[in-house]
Structures are given as C-alpha cells and as structure tokens.
Design a protein around this motif. Sequence first.
Motif, PDB file in Angstrom:
ATOM      1  N   ARG A 105     -31.507   6.612 -16.790  1.00  0.00           N
ATOM      2  CA  ARG A 105     -31.364   5.390 -17.575  1.00  0.00           C
ATOM      3  C   ARG A 105     -30.276   4.554 -16.926  1.00  0.00           C
ATOM      4  N   VAL A 106     -30.396   3.243 -17.072  1.00  0.00           N
ATOM      5  CA  VAL A 106     -29.431   2.332 -16.461  1.00  0.00           C
ATOM      6  C   VAL A 106     -28.759   1.483 -17.543  1.00  0.00           C
ATOM      7  N   LEU A 107     -27.492   1.224 -17.337  1.00  0.00           N
ATOM      8  CA  LEU A 107     -26.740   0.297 -18.185  1.00  0.00           C
ATOM      9  C   LEU A 107     -26.676  -1.023 -17.437  1.00  0.00           C
ATOM     10  N   VAL A 108     -27.190  -2.079 -18.045  1.00  0.00           N
ATOM     11  CA  VAL A 108     -27.382  -3.335 -17.327  1.00  0.00           C
ATOM     12  C   VAL A 108     -26.800  -4.508 -18.114  1.00  0.00           C
ATOM     13  N   VAL A 109     -26.145  -5.407 -17.394  1.00  0.00           N
ATOM     14  CA  VAL A 109     -25.658  -6.658 -17.976  1.00  0.00           C
ATOM     15  C   VAL A 109     -26.619  -7.768 -17.575  1.00  0.00           C
ATOM     16  N   ILE A 110     -27.182  -8.426 -18.581  1.00  0.00           N
ATOM     17  CA  ILE A 110     -28.113  -9.534 -18.359  1.00  0.00           C
ATOM     18  C   ILE A 110     -27.422 -10.835 -18.747  1.00  0.00           C
ATOM     19  N   GLU A 111     -27.478 -11.814 -17.870  1.00  0.00           N
ATOM     20  CA  GLU A 111     -26.923 -13.141 -18.167  1.00  0.00           C
ATOM     21  C   GLU A 111     -28.059 -14.165 -18.154  1.00  0.00           C
ATOM     22  N   PHE A 112     -28.083 -15.025 -19.160  1.00  0.00           N
ATOM     23  CA  PHE A 112     -29.125 -16.043 -19.252  1.00  0.00           C
ATOM     24  C   PHE A 112     -28.686 -17.337 -18.575  1.00  0.00           C
ATOM     25  N   LYS A 113     -29.669 -18.087 -18.085  1.00  0.00           N
ATOM     26  CA  LYS A 113     -29.359 -19.364 -17.427  1.00  0.00           C
ATOM     27  C   LYS A 113     -28.759 -20.357 -18.406  1.00  0.00           C
ATOM     28  N   LYS A 114     -29.226 -20.302 -19.650  1.00  0.00           N
ATOM     29  CA  LYS A 114     -28.639 -21.109 -20.711  1.00  0.00           C
ATOM     30  C   LYS A 114     -28.631 -20.266 -21.984  1.00  0.00           C
ATOM     31  N   PRO A 115     -27.717 -20.534 -22.908  1.00  0.00           N
ATOM     32  CA  PRO A 115     -27.664 -19.741 -24.144  1.00  0.00           C
ATOM     33  C   PRO A 115     -28.987 -19.810 -24.905  1.00  0.00           C
ATOM     34  N   LEU A 116     -29.405 -18.664 -25.438  1.00  0.00           N
ATOM     35  CA  LEU A 116     -30.699 -18.580 -26.111  1.00  0.00           C
ATOM     36  C   LEU A 116     -30.541 -18.119 -27.559  1.00  0.00           C
ATOM     37  N   PRO A 117     -31.371 -18.660 -28.465  1.00  0.00           N
ATOM     38  CA  PRO A 117     -31.384 -18.137 -29.830  1.00  0.00           C
ATOM     39  C   PRO A 117     -31.983 -16.728 -29.829  1.00  0.00           C
ATOM     40  N   GLU A 118     -31.673 -15.966 -30.865  1.00  0.00           N
ATOM     41  CA  GLU A 118     -32.084 -14.569 -30.896  1.00  0.00           C
ATOM     42  C   GLU A 118     -33.605 -14.412 -30.845  1.00  0.00           C
ATOM     43  N   ARG A 119     -34.336 -15.325 -31.475  1.00  0.00           N
ATOM     44  CA  ARG A 119     -35.802 -15.197 -31.468  1.00  0.00           C
ATOM     45  C   ARG A 119     -36.354 -15.242 -30.046  1.00  0.00           C
ATOM     46  N   ASP A 120     -35.758 -16.051 -29.172  1.00  0.00           N
ATOM     47  CA  ASP A 120     -36.211 -16.120 -27.781  1.00  0.00           C
ATOM     48  C   ASP A 120     -35.799 -14.872 -27.002  1.00  0.00           C
ATOM     49  N   VAL A 121     -34.614 -14.364 -27.323  1.00  0.00           N
ATOM     50  CA  VAL A 121     -34.148 -13.139 -26.666  1.00  0.00           C
ATOM     51  C   VAL A 121     -35.078 -11.979 -27.006  1.00  0.00           C
ATOM     52  N   ARG A 122     -35.531 -11.924 -28.266  1.00  0.00           N
ATOM     53  CA  ARG A 122     -36.403 -10.824 -28.679  1.00  0.00           C
ATOM     54  C   ARG A 122     -37.775 -10.897 -28.021  1.00  0.00           C
ATOM     55  N   ILE A 123     -38.206 -12.082 -27.634  1.00  0.00           N
ATOM     56  CA  ILE A 123     -39.450 -12.213 -26.879  1.00  0.00           C
ATOM     57  C   ILE A 123     -39.267 -11.658 -25.466  1.00  0.00           C
ATOM     58  N   ILE A 124     -38.129 -11.990 -24.874  1.00  0.00           N
ATOM     59  CA  ILE A 124     -37.823 -11.512 -23.527  1.00  0.00           C
ATOM     60  C   ILE A 124     -37.605 -10.005 -23.511  1.00  0.00           C
ATOM     61  N   TRP A 125     -36.916  -9.509 -24.533  1.00  0.00           N
ATOM     62  CA  TRP A 125     -36.538  -8.088 -24.585  1.00  0.00           C
ATOM     63  C   TRP A 125     -36.796  -7.559 -26.005  1.00  0.00           C
ATOM     64  N   PRO A 126     -37.974  -6.975 -26.254  1.00  0.00           N
ATOM     65  CA  PRO A 126     -38.329  -6.504 -27.598  1.00  0.00           C
ATOM     66  C   PRO A 126     -37.725  -5.147 -27.955  1.00  0.00           C
ATOM     67  N   TYR A 127     -36.936  -4.571 -27.044  1.00  0.00           N
ATOM     68  CA  TYR A 127     -36.333  -3.264 -27.277  1.00  0.00           C
ATOM     69  C   TYR A 127     -34.923  -3.430 -27.828  1.00  0.00           C
ATOM     70  N   GLN A 128     -34.238  -2.324 -28.024  1.00  0.00           N
ATOM     71  CA  GLN A 128     -32.891  -2.390 -28.597  1.00  0.00           C
ATOM     72  C   GLN A 128     -31.921  -3.096 -27.650  1.00  0.00           C
ATOM     73  N   ILE A 129     -31.113  -3.966 -28.219  1.00  0.00           N
ATOM     74  CA  ILE A 129     -30.007  -4.598 -27.503  1.00  0.00           C
ATOM     75  C   ILE A 129     -28.740  -3.854 -27.892  1.00  0.00           C
ATOM     76  N   ASP A 130     -28.067  -3.270 -26.931  1.00  0.00           N
ATOM     77  CA  ASP A 130     -26.837  -2.543 -27.247  1.00  0.00           C
ATOM     78  C   ASP A 130     -25.725  -3.489 -27.686  1.00  0.00           C
ATOM     79  N   VAL A 131     -25.571  -4.581 -26.933  1.00  0.00           N
ATOM     80  CA  VAL A 131     -24.501  -5.537 -27.218  1.00  0.00           C
ATOM     81  C   VAL A 131     -25.015  -6.952 -26.997  1.00  0.00           C
ATOM     82  N   GLY A 132     -24.794  -7.824 -27.973  1.00  0.00           N
ATOM     83  CA  GLY A 132     -25.065  -9.236 -27.789  1.00  0.00           C
ATOM     84  C   GLY A 132     -23.797  -9.937 -27.333  1.00  0.00           C
TER      85      GLY A 132
END
Length: 276
Positions: free
Chosen positions: A143-170
């Motif tokens: 398993r990998v621990l990964v930091v993801i950075e978005f090009k622009k800030p996103l609302p949570e609904r858009d983040v959940r489309i991109i990543w439907p799995y558990q988010i450890d830290v927002g």
Amino acid sequence: MVLRTTSVIAFLMCLSLPAGCTVDVDEGRPDDRARRLVWVNALAVANPDYRVIHEKIRRPERRDSRSIDIQLEARWPIPGVTIPTRGRRDAVLTGTRPGGVEAPRLTSWRLTELLQGLGSGDGQKDVKEAASQLEALKDAEVRVLVVIEFKKPLPERDVRIIWPYQIDVGLFSPGRPMPISWDQSGYCDSRGFDACKLGIKDSLAKEFSEWVAMLTSADRTALDSFGLDLAELEESAQQGLYHGMIINAYPERVIPLTKLPEILSVKIADVALAGQ
C-alpha cells in the motif's frame, strides 16, 4: 529525537479530575472539557503528517488537570483499522497561562516535507514520476501513502467523483507552512460532536466545519499555540474546498489519478507491505 511543533488527531474520553472521570463527568466542568477538545483537535488540524491514537487519550497519572496524555505516530500506509504499532510515542499537551498550550514538537519526515512543499515544484514532472513508481509497484503486495494536490480547490462532491474511496486527510488550505487539515477519526464522538449524524457522516469537510463552528474568540490563544488562526479556520471551513488530500491505497487504485486533468501533483510519501 529532534521535534517539531505539531500534530495530532484525537479522542478525548474524559476530563482530568482528581477523583477520576467518565465521559459524563465533565458536564460539571464544561469549560475544561471544551478547552481540551480544542487542544486535541487543533493539534490534529495543524499536523496532518501525524495521527493521534484515539483510544490512547487518557488522564495523566499525576492528575494534573491542565494536562492530557496522548499517543502519536507518524501517518503511514496502514491497511484499514488493523493498526500495528510503528513509531508510536507518548506526548503531553499542557495548558499554560494565559490560555496557551505547550504542544509536542514532532520530528519532520518525508510526509512533512511533501506537505510543506505543496504549491511548489514541477507538477507535471511529479505526476510522471509518481505514475512510473506506481506502475512498478502495482503487482507488489503493498500500500502507498500519497499526497494529491489539485490544480484548483475543489468542492467535496467533485473530489468524491475523482476518488470514491476513503480519504485519510482532507487538506483545506495551501502549505502555510502546513495545510489546514481534517482527518478520519474512526469514532463518532471523538471530536466533541456527533460525526455519525445525518448530514455530517462520511464528510471530512462537514466535520471540519462543525468543529470550527464550535470555536470562539476565547480559543484564539490556544489555537495560536498550534500555529492556527481563528479567522483563517473560519474562512477555510466556510469555503469547504479541498486543496488536496492524503490517501493510502493499493498502487493500482492511485494510477488513474495520474491521468486526470484536475490533478496538479501526485507524490508518494511512504510504502508498506499490505497487511503489515
């Protein structure tokens, strides 16, 4: 060990009372319990590179009502709730006058450096390097621990489309030098409100907003002890926008993120054998 002011997510089960306490005892001392919840949550919000061991928050044996004993560990690619002990350490949060907190100084490590570097570097190069590393790891039992950075800030609904799995830290702000964050606690009542109630459950943004709404101007000095500013917290909570996230997952699940236009950078902080 050299330490850096920071971190922790936390669970406060009771107040520090000379006669001992239970979850209900602090009704007689609401200011004490509220103050300690501010401390523990603020430590976690300011330090996404570490996590609090929620079940280990306890009253100190010395019965000092101004202190809370906690356990911390560096955040790493743990599989679900099966948490082996790795680098756990005892720490103490101690109230100081007037209204401040003496917090532990936690050692910087790779995740710390990646979080402090958000908004800098070559995003396209970072994504390509991460994609290559993830491809090389995808057939391994890791398993990998990964930091993801978005090009622009996103609302949570858009983040959940991109990543439907558990988010450890927002991550709800840029670096500053560490981003304002909110993480999974694993408990409904670990943050001073019911995180399992309808409308909040499974939403880190709404949990964060709920906690910020509980803060008052009386908390400014304590927040400052953790490098946090009340006005900045309120603005981040009101916007509810993700600047990035920390996830832990199997490499094959992360690979698709490297191909999305919304992603600015993907950086691997750590790798662990699955089930370790």
